[in-house]
Write a protein that holds these residues in place. Sequence first.
Motif, PDB file in Angstrom:
ATOM      1  N   ARG A   9       0.626  -1.088   0.075  1.00  0.00           N
ATOM      2  CA  ARG A   9       0.051  -0.206  -0.400  1.00  0.00           C
ATOM      3  C   ARG A   9       1.250   0.821  -0.139  1.00  0.00           C
ATOM      4  O   ARG A   9       0.509   2.605  -0.790  1.00  0.00           O
ATOM      5  N   ALA A  10       1.692   1.339   0.772  1.00  0.00           N
ATOM      6  CA  ALA A  10       2.842   2.267   1.150  1.00  0.00           C
ATOM      7  C   ALA A  10       3.005   3.440  -0.715  1.00  0.00           C
ATOM      8  O   ALA A  10       3.284   4.187  -0.886  1.00  0.00           O
ATOM      9  N   GLY A  11       3.539   1.807  -1.439  1.00  0.00           N
ATOM     10  CA  GLY A  11       3.980   2.248  -2.365  1.00  0.00           C
ATOM     11  C   GLY A  11       3.056   2.541  -3.312  1.00  0.00           C
ATOM     12  O   GLY A  11       3.778   3.966  -4.389  1.00  0.00           O
ATOM     13  N   LEU A  12       1.274   2.358  -3.435  1.00  0.00           N
ATOM     14  CA  LEU A  12       1.100   2.276  -4.197  1.00  0.00           C
ATOM     15  C   LEU A  12       0.512   4.030  -4.169  1.00  0.00           C
ATOM     16  O   LEU A  12      -0.019   4.567  -5.353  1.00  0.00           O
ATOM     17  N   ILE A  13      -0.038   4.451  -2.975  1.00  0.00           N
ATOM     18  CA  ILE A  13      -0.005   5.867  -1.784  1.00  0.00           C
ATOM     19  C   ILE A  13       0.704   6.419  -2.474  1.00  0.00           C
ATOM     20  O   ILE A  13       0.647   7.817  -3.420  1.00  0.00           O
ATOM     21  N   ARG A  14       2.528   6.395  -2.737  1.00  0.00           N
ATOM     22  CA  ARG A  14       3.029   7.595  -2.348  1.00  0.00           C
ATOM     23  C   ARG A  14       3.467   7.589  -4.125  1.00  0.00           C
ATOM     24  O   ARG A  14       4.340   9.028  -4.452  1.00  0.00           O
ATOM     25  N   ALA A  15       2.857   6.285  -5.012  1.00  0.00           N
ATOM     26  CA  ALA A  15       3.310   6.639  -5.902  1.00  0.00           C
ATOM     27  C   ALA A  15       1.977   7.151  -7.386  1.00  0.00           C
ATOM     28  O   ALA A  15       2.286   7.227  -8.469  1.00  0.00           O
ATOM     29  N   ALA A  16       0.924   7.401  -6.254  1.00  0.00           N
ATOM     30  CA  ALA A  16      -0.226   8.247  -6.960  1.00  0.00           C
ATOM     31  C   ALA A  16       0.002   9.374  -7.233  1.00  0.00           C
ATOM     32  O   ALA A  16       0.279  10.098  -6.333  1.00  0.00           O
ATOM     33  N   ARG A  17       0.237  10.125  -8.319  1.00  0.00           N
ATOM     34  CA  ARG A  17       0.208  11.788  -8.698  1.00  0.00           C
ATOM     35  C   ARG A  17      -0.120  12.145  -8.529  1.00  0.00           C
ATOM     36  O   ARG A  17      -0.742  13.318  -8.725  1.00  0.00           O
ATOM     37  N   ARG A  18      -2.112  12.354  -9.123  1.00  0.00           N
ATOM     38  CA  ARG A  18      -2.858  12.564  -8.914  1.00  0.00           C
ATOM     39  C   ARG A  18      -4.584  11.678  -8.428  1.00  0.00           C
ATOM     40  O   ARG A  18      -3.800  11.340  -8.924  1.00  0.00           O
ATOM     41  N   ILE A  19      -4.249  12.936  -6.839  1.00  0.00           N
ATOM     42  CA  ILE A  19      -5.356  12.398  -6.422  1.00  0.00           C
ATOM     43  C   ILE A  19      -6.549  13.142  -6.079  1.00  0.00           C
ATOM     44  O   ILE A  19      -6.849  14.116  -5.898  1.00  0.00           O
ATOM     45  N   VAL A  20      -7.899  11.826  -5.574  1.00  0.00           N
ATOM     46  CA  VAL A  20      -8.411  12.724  -5.583  1.00  0.00           C
ATOM     47  C   VAL A  20      -9.302  12.708  -4.353  1.00  0.00           C
ATOM     48  O   VAL A  20      -9.258  10.926  -4.419  1.00  0.00           O
TER      49      VAL A  20
END
Length: 377
Positions: A9-20
Amino acid sequence: MGRRGVSDRAGLIRAARRIVVKVGSSSLTTAAGGIDPARVRRLVEVLAAAKGAGAEVVLVSSGAIAAGLAPLGLTKRPRGLAAQQAAASVGQGLLAHRYQEEFARHGIVTGQVLLTVDDVTRRAHYRNAHQTFAKLIELGVVPIVNENDTVATSEIRFGDNDRLAALVAHLVHADLLVLLSDVDGLYDGPPGRDGSTLVPLVRSEADLAGVTTGTTGASGVGTGGMTTKVDAARIATGAGIDVVLTSADQAAAALAGSEVGTLFEATGKRRPTRLLWLAHATSGQGTLTLDAGAVRAVVERRASLLAAGITGVGGSFVAGDAVDVLDPSGAVVARGLVNFDADELPALLGRSTGDLKAALGAGYEREVIHRDDLVLL
């Protein structure tokens, strides 16, 4: 099955560049219904930090109606549409101003985007909405989105901001959707009941078996409960977007990749955005019943719907409205934007486009529903 486990999860979320990020009314307001400045400030601090770390942020915020209650002397959310619209008219400005002030403390400009269903289902309106979001994000602005409650009608509205947030996430090509509420995640039963446990990861519908969801938030100022959030997660994950569901108090931890709340893994691929809106943001204003041949053409060959294959018309609608397309048994197989009024169609049924052109003129040679305006359900 999904692609990742909770440990990723940590890597997934940190990799998210555009977040709603979607926040509910109950997470922004006091028990009396007014805006809670401290809650808004804490949320903005979290979003500003995410933006400072390089993420592009879009905020879908409920709270306009709730914010308008206290100034109008109301103690609870009104049931009537007109009263809700009046409260939204008063509260929307208050809410937008509060966000503007708080984000300005971090040197961030905000832009208010109020959407109606027409804005994102009718082709020309949709293009404009998409371009507006793209330009705001390009300019470094944080768009703050809500349904335009002051003009939406009871028949044509999103109904809840959880679903709106899922659709906005697809519209802006987000990598991640974060749903914030007054509950810290999805539980397999009522969160306050003994024996209910948090569901940390949802990879597929099988992980939702046995999960029961409520209908309203604990505060009574919102419109949706856990059911709307799970439905929103289905929309987003089915369109290729990961979803985190948790409480507003855990927003910072969630965006840092901590194992809080519930992670819904993306299950599908992105699809044409406007069709996603047509499938999930509209309801049919009428019906068109098809013969078996027309059903095959629409469903198997993805063809446009012509008058020759229609056997019945139901409801009251005008050109440009969404209508449900039924098979001979009455089951809904598709939804589309119709090119004729309901009262025009009966005289056209069963006739070929060539016959219609010869008898009525070139204006009647067009499809009843063009394939670009048709989505299978």
